[in-house]
Design a protein around this motif. Structure first.
Motif, PDB file in Angstrom:
ATOM      1  N   PHE A 179      10.483 -12.498  59.947  1.00 48.32           N
ATOM      2  CA  PHE A 179      10.689 -13.314  58.751  1.00 48.32           C
ATOM      3  C   PHE A 179      11.531 -12.575  57.717  1.00 48.32           C
ATOM      4  CE2 PHE A 179       9.459 -14.929  54.547  1.00 48.32           C
ATOM      5  CZ  PHE A 179       9.738 -16.280  54.715  1.00 48.32           C
ATOM      6  N   CYS A 180      11.330 -11.264  57.630  1.00 51.03           N
ATOM      7  CA  CYS A 180      12.118 -10.456  56.693  1.00 51.03           C
ATOM      8  C   CYS A 180      13.481 -10.062  57.264  1.00 51.03           C
ATOM      9  CB  CYS A 180      11.343  -9.194  56.305  1.00 51.03           C
ATOM     10  SG  CYS A 180       9.859  -9.517  55.335  1.00 51.03           S
ATOM     11  N   GLY A 181      13.774 -10.530  58.464  1.00 51.24           N
ATOM     12  CA  GLY A 181      15.085 -10.294  59.054  1.00 51.24           C
ATOM     13  C   GLY A 181      15.137  -9.169  60.069  1.00 51.24           C
ATOM     14  N   PHE A 182      14.082  -8.364  60.158  1.00 52.14           N
ATOM     15  CA  PHE A 182      14.117  -7.227  61.075  1.00 52.14           C
ATOM     16  C   PHE A 182      14.415  -7.662  62.508  1.00 52.14           C
ATOM     17  CE2 PHE A 182      11.179  -5.367  57.843  1.00 52.14           C
ATOM     18  CZ  PHE A 182      11.870  -4.204  57.582  1.00 52.14           C
ATOM     19  N   GLN A 183      15.207  -6.863  63.195  1.00 48.22           N
ATOM     20  CA  GLN A 183      15.293  -6.953  64.644  1.00 48.22           C
ATOM     21  C   GLN A 183      14.024  -6.289  65.180  1.00 48.22           C
ATOM     22  OE1 GLN A 183      19.130  -5.408  66.118  1.00 48.22           O
ATOM     23  NE2 GLN A 183      19.806  -5.501  63.991  1.00 48.22           N
ATOM     24  N   VAL A 184      13.184  -7.049  65.856  1.00 46.70           N
ATOM     25  CA  VAL A 184      11.864  -6.557  66.248  1.00 46.70           C
ATOM     26  C   VAL A 184      11.922  -6.007  67.672  1.00 46.70           C
ATOM     27  CG1 VAL A 184       9.424  -7.111  66.477  1.00 46.70           C
ATOM     28  CG2 VAL A 184      10.824  -8.318  64.771  1.00 46.70           C
ATOM     29  N   LEU A 185      11.680  -4.720  67.805  1.00 42.39           N
ATOM     30  CA  LEU A 185      11.623  -4.109  69.120  1.00 42.39           C
ATOM     31  C   LEU A 185      10.275  -4.402  69.770  1.00 42.39           C
ATOM     32  CD1 LEU A 185      13.261  -0.626  68.393  1.00 42.39           C
ATOM     33  CD2 LEU A 185      14.361  -2.757  69.149  1.00 42.39           C
ATOM     34  N   ALA A 186      10.255  -4.386  71.084  1.00 40.15           N
ATOM     35  CA  ALA A 186       9.014  -4.637  71.812  1.00 40.15           C
ATOM     36  C   ALA A 186       7.929  -3.666  71.356  1.00 40.15           C
ATOM     37  CB  ALA A 186       9.245  -4.498  73.311  1.00 40.15           C
ATOM     38  N   PRO A 187       6.699  -4.125  71.243  1.00 40.62           N
ATOM     39  CA  PRO A 187       5.628  -3.249  70.764  1.00 40.62           C
ATOM     40  C   PRO A 187       5.300  -2.153  71.777  1.00 40.62           C
ATOM     41  CG  PRO A 187       4.712  -5.285  71.600  1.00 40.62           C
ATOM     42  CD  PRO A 187       6.195  -5.459  71.601  1.00 40.62           C
ATOM     43  N   GLN A 188       4.778  -1.056  71.264  1.00 36.49           N
ATOM     44  CA  GLN A 188       4.240   0.013  72.116  1.00 36.49           C
ATOM     45  C   GLN A 188       2.721  -0.110  72.040  1.00 36.49           C
ATOM     46  OE1 GLN A 188       6.087   2.041  73.973  1.00 36.49           O
ATOM     47  NE2 GLN A 188       4.385   3.250  74.819  1.00 36.49           N
ATOM     48  N   ILE A 189       2.103  -0.510  73.134  1.00 38.44           N
ATOM     49  CA  ILE A 189       0.668  -0.769  73.136  1.00 38.44           C
ATOM     50  C   ILE A 189      -0.039   0.293  73.964  1.00 38.44           C
ATOM     51  CG2 ILE A 189      -1.131  -2.470  73.566  1.00 38.44           C
ATOM     52  CD1 ILE A 189       1.054  -4.644  73.575  1.00 38.44           C
ATOM     53  N   PHE A 190      -1.022   0.924  73.358  1.00 36.56           N
ATOM     54  CA  PHE A 190      -1.841   1.926  74.036  1.00 36.56           C
ATOM     55  C   PHE A 190      -3.212   1.299  74.278  1.00 36.56           C
ATOM     56  CE2 PHE A 190       1.303   4.119  71.464  1.00 36.56           C
ATOM     57  CZ  PHE A 190       1.858   5.011  72.367  1.00 36.56           C
ATOM     58  N   TRP A 191      -3.450   0.919  75.525  1.00 38.98           N
ATOM     59  CA  TRP A 191      -4.642   0.159  75.852  1.00 38.98           C
ATOM     60  C   TRP A 191      -5.872   1.063  75.953  1.00 38.98           C
ATOM     61  CZ3 TRP A 191      -3.856  -4.842  75.319  1.00 38.98           C
ATOM     62  CH2 TRP A 191      -2.593  -5.374  75.582  1.00 38.98           C
ATOM     63  N   ASN A 192      -6.813   0.841  75.040  1.00 34.89           N
ATOM     64  CA  ASN A 192      -8.152   1.424  75.134  1.00 34.89           C
ATOM     65  C   ASN A 192      -8.159   2.943  75.355  1.00 34.89           C
ATOM     66  OD1 ASN A 192     -10.954   1.163  75.156  1.00 34.89           O
ATOM     67  ND2 ASN A 192     -11.042   0.863  77.374  1.00 34.89           N
ATOM     68  N   PRO A 193      -7.396   3.709  74.583  1.00 35.44           N
ATOM     69  CA  PRO A 193      -7.321   5.153  74.840  1.00 35.44           C
ATOM     70  C   PRO A 193      -8.653   5.876  74.640  1.00 35.44           C
ATOM     71  CG  PRO A 193      -6.268   4.612  72.753  1.00 35.44           C
ATOM     72  CD  PRO A 193      -6.553   3.311  73.435  1.00 35.44           C
ATOM     73  N   ALA A 194      -9.523   5.357  73.770  1.00 38.82           N
ATOM     74  CA  ALA A 194     -10.792   6.028  73.500  1.00 38.82           C
ATOM     75  C   ALA A 194     -11.677   6.114  74.734  1.00 38.82           C
ATOM     76  CB  ALA A 194     -11.536   5.307  72.379  1.00 38.82           C
ATOM     77  N   HIS A 195     -11.457   5.227  75.702  1.00 40.26           N
ATOM     78  CA  HIS A 195     -12.288   5.202  76.901  1.00 40.26           C
ATOM     79  C   HIS A 195     -11.500   5.557  78.151  1.00 40.26           C
ATOM     80  CE1 HIS A 195     -14.482   2.621  73.993  1.00 40.26           C
ATOM     81  NE2 HIS A 195     -15.510   3.304  74.467  1.00 40.26           N
ATOM     82  N   CYS A 196     -10.370   6.214  77.961  1.00 41.38           N
ATOM     83  CA  CYS A 196      -9.544   6.648  79.092  1.00 41.38           C
ATOM     84  C   CYS A 196      -9.718   8.152  79.319  1.00 41.38           C
ATOM     85  CB  CYS A 196      -8.065   6.366  78.822  1.00 41.38           C
ATOM     86  SG  CYS A 196      -7.641   4.611  78.849  1.00 41.38           S
ATOM     87  N   PRO A 197      -9.604   8.611  80.559  1.00 40.75           N
ATOM     88  CA  PRO A 197      -9.632  10.056  80.820  1.00 40.75           C
ATOM     89  C   PRO A 197      -8.465  10.752  80.135  1.00 40.75           C
ATOM     90  CG  PRO A 197      -9.860   8.782  82.856  1.00 40.75           C
ATOM     91  CD  PRO A 197      -9.478   7.817  81.786  1.00 40.75           C
ATOM     92  N   LEU A 198      -8.620  12.050  79.925  1.00 43.88           N
ATOM     93  CA  LEU A 198      -7.578  12.835  79.267  1.00 43.88           C
ATOM     94  C   LEU A 198      -6.235  12.688  79.970  1.00 43.88           C
ATOM     95  CD1 LEU A 198      -6.598  14.938  77.234  1.00 43.88           C
ATOM     96  CD2 LEU A 198      -7.477  16.731  78.765  1.00 43.88           C
ATOM     97  N   ALA A 199      -6.234  12.680  81.290  1.00 45.02           N
ATOM     98  CA  ALA A 199      -4.975  12.569  82.048  1.00 45.02           C
ATOM     99  C   ALA A 199      -4.265  11.264  81.736  1.00 45.02           C
ATOM    100  CB  ALA A 199      -5.252  12.691  83.540  1.00 45.02           C
TER     101      ALA A 199
END
Length: 277
Positions: A179-199
């Motif tokens: 709406f403000c005119g920005f060219q919107v890049l695809a989001p970077q989504i980190f799915w559920n990192p709190a419950h993921c193994p360190l690796a």
């Protein structure tokens, strides 16, 4: 040539959070590429989230009926916004790219980041009815969401319990950034990192690091252009009849929001697509 600037608007309370690590990866890699990286750490700044009369220095135009949007637009025009808003607006003006880094709260941004959007993206500075969407004030800038979830990716599928992540992202990406005119890049989504193994968390950060190497060259997401609509109150800002007719034979709607009663275009708010996709 002037050094280009990236602004990271960051909202997390903990120095040891995964969001903090994501922010640091971005700041380090983009600095390495030669960008000047500015971080607005909203919690550390104790940034005020609520929109009040205190955001305006001096007399109000209509103190009997305070209208925040109108009063802040006038204050912006006169240079009479509060110092914290003016400081953030300067950062926005300087930035070629803005990254919003946050944990997903109630399918949206944390309140402190919503307050940043409400207070910093004032009418006149960030938008007007004449300058919005692909004709918007910030059409030469890029912006993106980078966030963590407490849910798994499958929960945000069209058949998942939380519903389609593309629908979740539409208000933020279309209704605020585009709406403000920005060219919107695809989001970077980190799915559920709190419950993921360190690796897995390490691999997430490495994937983000690799993406950052070509981030500024990425194609933005696709939105319906203003030219598809009647752009005045007489025409109701509605899709033009000829555009509706042209869209009739298409399998999918135009965008997640402009679906025209058809299936949503796949990944419309999560992946950039070429015109032939």
């Amino acid at each position: 040539m002037a050094q280009k600037t990236v602004l990271i608007v960051y909202a997390h309370q903990s120095l040891g959070s995964f969001n903090s690590a994501v922010r640091d990866v971005a700041a380090k890699e983009l600095s390495k590429q030669g960008y000047r990286v500015i971080v607005s750490d909203l919690y550390a700044m104790n940034f005020k989230a609520n929109s009040t009369q205190d955001d305006i220095i001096g007399d109000l135009e209509n103190p009997e009926l305070f209208q925040y949007g109108e009063e802040t637009m006038r204050a912006w025009m006169k240079g009479c916004l509060s110092d914290d808003i003016k400081a953030e607006q300067r950062k926005v003006k300087e930035a070629e790219l803005i990254i919003f880094q946050f944990p997903l709260y109630w399918f949206s941004v944390p309140a402190i980041m919503k307050g940043w959007m409400d207070r910093v993206l004032t009418q006149g500075f960030a938008f007007s009815l004449e300058k919005m969407y692909n004709n918007g004030i910030f059409k030469d800038k890029k912006a993106m969401l980078s966030f963590t979830t407490g849910a798994t990716e499958s929960m945000f599928r069209p058949d998942g319990i939380n519903g389609d992540i593309n629908v979740t992202l539409w208000p933020l990406q279309n209704g605020t950034l585009h709406f403000c005119g920005f060219q919107v890049l695809a989001p970077q989504i980190f799915w559920n990192p709190a419950h993921c193994p360190l690796a897995v968390r390490t691999a997430m950060l490495q994937g983000w690091h690799e993406r950052l190497k070509g981030l500024l060259a990425e194609k933005p997401l696709t939105f319906a252009p203003c030219e598809f609509f009647g752009l005045n109150f007489q025409q109701g800002f509605l899709l033009l009849p000829q555009v509706k007719e042209e869209q009739q034979s298409n399998t999918y709607g135009i965008t997640t929001g402009h679906h025209l009663g058809k299936p949503l275009p796949p990944d419309n708010q999560t992946k950039a697509h070429s015109p032939d996709d």
